[in-house]
Structures are given as structure tokens and as C-alpha cells.
Design a protein around this motif. Structure first.
Motif, mmCIF file in Angstrom:
data_model
loop_
_atom_site.group_PDB
_atom_site.id
_atom_site.type_symbol
_atom_site.label_atom_id
_atom_site.label_comp_id
_atom_site.label_asym_id
_atom_site.label_seq_id
_atom_site.Cartn_x
_atom_site.Cartn_y
_atom_site.Cartn_z
ATOM 1 N N LEU B 60 74.331 38.971 13.784
ATOM 2 C CA LEU B 60 75.618 39.332 13.835
ATOM 3 C C LEU B 60 76.191 39.461 12.431
ATOM 4 O O LEU B 60 77.114 40.323 12.462
ATOM 5 N N ASN B 61 75.666 38.724 11.469
ATOM 6 C CA ASN B 61 76.325 38.896 10.189
ATOM 7 C C ASN B 61 75.821 39.568 9.129
ATOM 8 O O ASN B 61 75.451 39.093 8.025
ATOM 9 N N SER B 68 76.898 46.748 10.118
ATOM 10 C CA SER B 68 77.232 45.504 10.966
ATOM 11 C C SER B 68 76.823 45.773 12.509
ATOM 12 O O SER B 68 77.102 46.736 12.863
ATOM 13 N N PHE B 69 76.345 44.847 13.084
ATOM 14 C CA PHE B 69 75.877 44.758 14.448
ATOM 15 C C PHE B 69 77.427 45.231 15.278
ATOM 16 O O PHE B 69 77.135 46.076 16.207
ATOM 17 N N TRP B 70 78.662 44.924 14.950
ATOM 18 C CA TRP B 70 79.826 45.116 15.835
ATOM 19 C C TRP B 70 79.929 46.666 15.443
ATOM 20 O O TRP B 70 80.668 47.254 16.269
ATOM 21 N N GLU B 71 79.611 47.328 14.363
ATOM 22 C CA GLU B 71 79.707 48.849 14.528
ATOM 23 C C GLU B 71 78.781 49.449 15.319
ATOM 24 O O GLU B 71 79.490 50.314 16.335
ATOM 25 N N TYR B 72 77.973 49.161 15.778
ATOM 26 C CA TYR B 72 76.977 49.532 16.740
ATOM 27 C C TYR B 72 77.322 49.149 18.084
ATOM 28 O O TYR B 72 77.325 50.123 18.802
ATOM 29 N N PHE B 73 77.576 48.031 18.130
ATOM 30 C CA PHE B 73 78.490 47.598 19.483
ATOM 31 C C PHE B 73 79.511 48.520 19.565
ATOM 32 O O PHE B 73 79.639 49.024 20.908
ATOM 33 N N ARG B 74 80.501 48.776 18.750
ATOM 34 C CA ARG B 74 81.608 49.600 19.092
ATOM 35 C C ARG B 74 81.409 51.124 19.462
ATOM 36 O O ARG B 74 81.815 51.625 20.277
ATOM 37 N N LEU B 228 73.553 50.641 19.897
ATOM 38 C CA LEU B 228 72.738 49.475 20.069
ATOM 39 C C LEU B 228 71.259 49.797 20.252
ATOM 40 O O LEU B 228 70.255 49.115 19.573
#
Lengths: 323, 279
Positions: B60-61, B68-74, B228
Motif C-alpha cells: 500500500l505504501n 502507488s497501489f491506490w493509483e492502480y486501484f483507481r 490491478l
């Protein structure tokens, strides 16, 4: 998951007789409603299919990707693949895998469906919920999990096999590499694919079983028919339409399995290729893309699947699904 | 007396099936919480004896990839949502057409839907790659989402048309007699009644887009555009033995879909099997 359609079979309460309702025949309405879909399908599916046909007779490489016109090479691409033992090897892998995976999926899936039908209501939905987990798992994740389960370092399967007595399974499992030979790679792939595909078969069979009137089973029981006999002379004929559809769909899925094999074998392990991985790797696998060759292989795959699809469409039309 | 062992046997088999079905996913999640010493231990244990969040922290970090993981998630979430919205709209329109009207080419249209559901995307990836390149849509989420919509729509129509057909025409006629126009009738009568069907169909489209691999892998070049599954594969390919973070990332990708699936499970199964195989 896209191709799960045929389980959605007859519409609930669909009208059986088409009473004429002239008022409901506007001229352009329905055409306007389906127009966007037709456009999307034409652009994204029919046109590309035609392109595959064209490109399989062309040389399409780096130069063409830069915008130069493609040159026609006649039937050269096909001559190349048909004369290459490697093509036949990938075709053999494709067919053998499909035969084994389809049979296993159907047998195991049907057994699970029969079991779900026999279980009590709460137990049945509990087990069905668990089975759904396998279905919902993304193929990429499934492939990675099974690579880990069958892995060399810390892999659970090797550890278990090593615990078993040597006279049963032989020894030396601890560092056995499942991904070293095509046969063992396909063994893992089969386990992975069957694990994911069974739930769909099970749920469809369960739905079918629910629609078989209970009195028939009652009668069979009174006549002293055992479970084996009851299945073949009662359940199977009743569910035959579902089985036909499930067989055809499983064949199609397993013929073109890509993601899981791609993750497990990768593009470097050519020995384990099937048709779709072979076509893909010709087209995108190296710095020297051969999109024409890839298209020729893809065309062969598509034609095989079209034959199976034709069978499928025939079954669906016969069952009145397109009425 | 004979009933009890039979029941036990059945339920025992049921439990066994449950365990086999769930085990791989359980093993993934359990591994994700194990420290490295336990992951590579010579005697694997089902549950971590010293659970740790270090692998999740790594995923995650940052630290596993440049983005970042959140970018892929988005990216994955945007693709899946747009696919659901657009394919839902298109398929509802077409489902109404085939379930409510008789028109020329209706059967042709239905057969076309069946055929295109069977088209191997593994084959179409080559021409679609060239087409998107020509349109300058390669390496963009927009290009990818168009393809996803194309593959989601045929199935969605097939699934939805059953729900539309199940809405009694009498209700619509009653609304018409009460003076409601076609648009009003649609929103007041049809839409609420097919809503469960729309939900079931949307879940399918969502999961298809969320899980999709081959198109995303082929069309996306730029790490910031990855979805992801691509991130996962990329990570898996690069660091063969970092099983802890790989399993943590797999867990993060998988658990939301499974949760989603299980929440609507009953609705979905009833949608899938709605009136299935009656005669």
C-alpha cells in the motif's frame, strides 16, 4: 465471466403465445433501441474479425506499425504454421487440455450440483456460498495462488506429497518443480481451471434440478431405482438441454484459456504453449512483432471455435431461446 | 436409525466441498499475514502464529512498484464503473427492444448476440491493438473501456431480456390508460421492476472489467495506467519469491470482488437461474 449467458435461460413468466398487439408495432422504435449495440458490436467484434482474416494473408511487422502499408504474402503464413511441428504441438496441448478439463469440470460440477440439491436448505446455501468464492476469484489471482500452492519453496502441495509414504507417491517431492515440464504445468493449470469453472456448472445443474418435479423422484424411488439408475434415466434426460449448453461453453472456454497459462508458463516457456498463447507470442512476444503470423494462428483458433459456436447456436435455437 | 449416518455423510461431504472451494483463497489471505520466516518455513502452518501487516504496508505504501497501489486501484475502479454504466444503458435499451417488440431481424440480432459471446478475445486482441493504435487510443483508459463495453454488452442484453420480459405488460398498459406517456411509464413501471436484474447484470459487467487481463496487458504501456491485475502480474513476474507482498496484493485485489459477489449472491443466482430450464 462474460460468457455465462446461457444459464440465463427462459425468462420468468415469458409469454407463451404471441398474441397480436398491433398497437405495439412502432416502426423505428426497436431499431433505434438496438442501434448503439449493433454499432458497438460491428466496430469492436465484426470488423476486427474481418481484419484477422485479411492480416493472416499479410506480413505485418514493425514497419507496418510505423504506418507503412502491409504487403500481401499469400498463403505463406499458413504454410509456415502448418509445416511447423511446433504449431501441431500447441494444437495438441489445446485439444488434450480441453478434453481433460471439460470432462473434469462437468463431472465434478454435476456432482457438486447434485450434492447441493440433496443438502438441507441452510447447509446448501452455506456450501454454495463457499463454491461461489472460487468463481469470483480473478483468473490472475487464481493462477498466482496455484503457482504458490505448487511452488518449490514453501509450496504446500509438495510439502503434503512429501509427507505421504514413499510407496504411494514416490519420494523427493520437496523440490519438485511443477512448472518444468508441459505435462506437470498442465496438471496445475487443470486443477486451477476446474476449480474455477465447477461452481458455474454446479449452480446451473442445481437450478435445473429444482425444476424437476419431486413426484418423478418419488416414483423412481418406489420403483426401486438406485441413485445411479435414477440419474441416467431421470435426471440426465431432464437436464439434457442444460448439459448440452454447459458442454459447449466449457469447450469454448477451455480451448482458449490464456490468462492462467500465461501466468504459470509465461511467454519464455514455449514448450507449454497452447494455441492462444502461441498466437499471442508471435504477435506481441518479441521486439520483432509478427502480427500477420499471430493473426493466422488466431484465425485457426477462431475457426475451430466457430464450429463449436455453430453447434451452440443450433442448440439454443432448438430450445427456443431466440424466439 | 439409518437416516442419521446418511445425513452426516451428506453434510460431511458438503463441508469438504466447502473447504476445497475456499481453501486456495484462504491460503492466499493467510500467507499475506505471515512473516517471511513462516512463509518459507519447512512446516507450513494454516494460520500465521505471528501475524504481521508488513506485506500490506509494503504494497500500500509503495516499495513494490514505482506507482502507488491506490493509483492502480483507481484505474481499475474507473474502468469497471464506466463499463457498468455504459453497458447497462445500452443493454437495457436493447433488452427492452427484444423483449417487448417483434421486429424484423430480431432473431438475427439474438443469434448475433450468442455468436459474439463466443468470440475469443485472445484472437481479437491483435486487430484491436492496431485499431486503437491508429486512433491514438492505445495506452489510454478510454481506449480500454471502449473494448470492455463491447465485450460486456452482448452478455448483459442476454441476461436482462429475461427480467424485462418478466414485467407484466398489464402494468404498463394500466399506466398508459392512466395517461402516462411512454417515458413516464418506463421510469415509473419498468425501471423499478427490472432494477434487480440491472443489479445482477451490473455485478457481472463489473467483475468482468475488474478481472480483465489480456487487453489491459497488451494495450497499456505506461505504468501509471496499469490496472490491478496487470500490477499483480508485473510484480509476480519481477520478484518471483516475494510471496508475502504478492499474496498481500492478491488479497487486496480479490477480497473486494468476492465480498461484492457474495453480498448479491442470492440475487445473482436467482437472476442466472430465473425460470431456468422449465420444460
Amino acid at each position: 465471466m462474460l460468457d455465462t449467458a446461457p444459464a440465463v435461460r427462459k425468462a420468468p413468466g415469458r409469454r407463451t403465445s404471441g398474441r397480436a398487439r398491433p398497437r405495439r408495432r412502432p416502426r423505428f422504435g426497436p431499431y433505434l433501441l438496438i442501434a448503439p449495440t449493433v454499432a458497438v458490436i460491428a466496430v469492436l467484434m465484426f470488423w476486427p474479425m474481418i481484419q484477422i482474416g485479411i492480416m493472416s494473408f499479410q506480413k505485418v511487422g514493425n514497419r507496418q506499425l510505423r504506418g507503412e502499408p502491409a504487403e500481401s504474402v499469400g498463403t505463406e503464413n499458413f504454410e509456415k504454421i502448418f509445416n511447423d511441428p511446433f504449431f501441431w504441438q500447441t494444437l495438441r496441448h489445446t485439444v488434450l487440455f480441453a478434453v481433460v478439463a471439460v470432462s473434469l469440470t462437468l463431472v465434478v460440477g454435476t456432482l457438486v450440483g447434485l450434492l447441493l440439491n440433496k443438502l438441507g436448505k441452510r447447509m446448501s446455501s452455506f456450501v454454495a456460498g463457499g463454491v461461489m468464492v472460487a468463481w469470483a476469484t480473478p483468473p490472475v489471482t487464481a493462477a498466482i495462488i496455484f503457482s504458490w500452492l505448487f511452488g518449490t519453496t514453501g509450496g504446500l502441495v509438495n510439502w503434503c506429497l512429501d509427507l505421504l509414504p514413499d510407496f504411494l507417491v514416490g519420494g523427493g517431492w520437496n523440490d519438485y518443480n511443477w512448472f518444468a515440464t508441459p505435462l506437470s504445468t498442465y496438471t496445475v493449470l487443470t486443477v486451477c481451471v476446474v476449480w474455477q469453472a465447477c461452481p458455474f456448472v454446479a449452480v446451473s445443474v442445481l437450478a435445473g434440478l429444482k425444476s424437476v418435479p419431486g413426484e418423478l423422484y418419488e416414483a423412481a424411488r418406489v420403483d426401486g431405482s438406485g441413485p445411479w439408475r435414477t440419474f441416467w434415466s431421470l435426471t440426465y434426460p431432464m437436464l439434457k438441454p442444460i448439459f448440452l449448453v454447459l458442454v459447449v461453453m466449457s469447450i469454448i472456454w477451455d480451448f482458449k484459456v490464456f490468462t492462467q497459462l500465461f501466468i504459470m508458463a509465461g511467454m519464455a516457456n514455449r514448450d507449454a504453449f497452447n494455441l492462444s498463447l502461441y498466437g499471442y507470442s508471435e504477435a506481441f512476444g518479441s521486439l520483432n512483432p509478427k502480427l500477420g503470423m499471430g493473426s493466422a494462428i488466431a484465425l485457426v483458433l477462431t475457426l475451430i471455435l466457430l464450429v463449436v459456436t455453430a453447434l451452440y447456436v443450433r442448440v439454443m435455437v432448438r430450445q427456443g431461446e431466440t424466439r | 436409525m439409518r437416516r442419521l449416518p446418511r445425513k452426516l455423510l451428506l453434510n460431511g461431504t458438503g463441508l469438504l466441498v466447502f473447504v476445497i472451494a475456499v481453501f486456495p483463497v484462504f491460503w492466499m489471505a493467510s500467507t499475506a499475514f505471515k512473516p517471511n520466516t513462516e512463509i518459507f518455513s519447512t512446516t507450513p502452518k494454516p494460520l500465521p502464529s505471528h501475524p504481521t501487516l508488513e506485506h500490506f504496508d509494503l504494497v500500500l505504501n509503495g516499495g513494490i512498484a514505482e506507482v502507488s497501489f491506490w493509483e492502480y486501484f483507481r484505474n481499475s475502479a474507473i474502468l469497471a464503473l464506466v463499463t457498468v454504466l455504459v453497458s447497462g444503458l445500452l443493454s437495457l435499451m436493447a433488452a427492452v427492444a427484444v423483449a417487448r417488440f417483434r421486429f424484423r431481424f430480431r432473431t438475427t440480432f439474438l443469434i448475433m448476440l450468442l455468436v459474439v459471446q463466443m468470440v475469443p478475445c485472445e484472437a481479437l486482441v491483435i486487430p484491436l491493438f492496431l485499431d486503437l493504435k491508429q486512433l491514438d487510443l492505445l495506452n489510454s483508459l478510454a481506449g480500454l473501456v471502449i473494448v470492455y463495453i463491447g465485450f460486456a454488452v452482448p452478455f448483459a442484453i442476454w441476461m436482462l431480456r429475461g427480467f424485462v420480459a418478466a414485467v407484466p405488460r398489464e402494468l404498463e398498459e394500466a399506466a398508459a390508460i392512466d395517461g402516462a406517456g411512454p417515458v413516464r411509464t418506463f421510469f415509473r413501471v419498468m425501471l423499478p421492476l427490472v432494477a434487480p436484474g440491472l443489479v445482477a447484470t451490473s455485478i457481472f459487467s463489473f467483475i468482468t472489467a475488474w478481472n480483465e487481463f489480456i487487453f489491459a496487458f497488451t494495450f497499456l504501456d505506461d505504468q501509471t495506467k496499469y490496472t490491478l491485475p496487470i500490477m499483480l502480474q508485473f510484480f509476480f513476474g519481477r520478484s518471483g519469491n516475494a510471496w508475502g507482498p504478492i499474496m498481500a496484493a492478491s488479497t487486496l485485489l480479490t477480497i473486494p470482488v468476492i465480498a461484492f459477489f457474495l453480498i448479491v449472491q442470492r440475487r445473482m443466482v436467482s437472476g442466472l437461474t430465473a425460470g431456468a430450464v422449465k420444460g
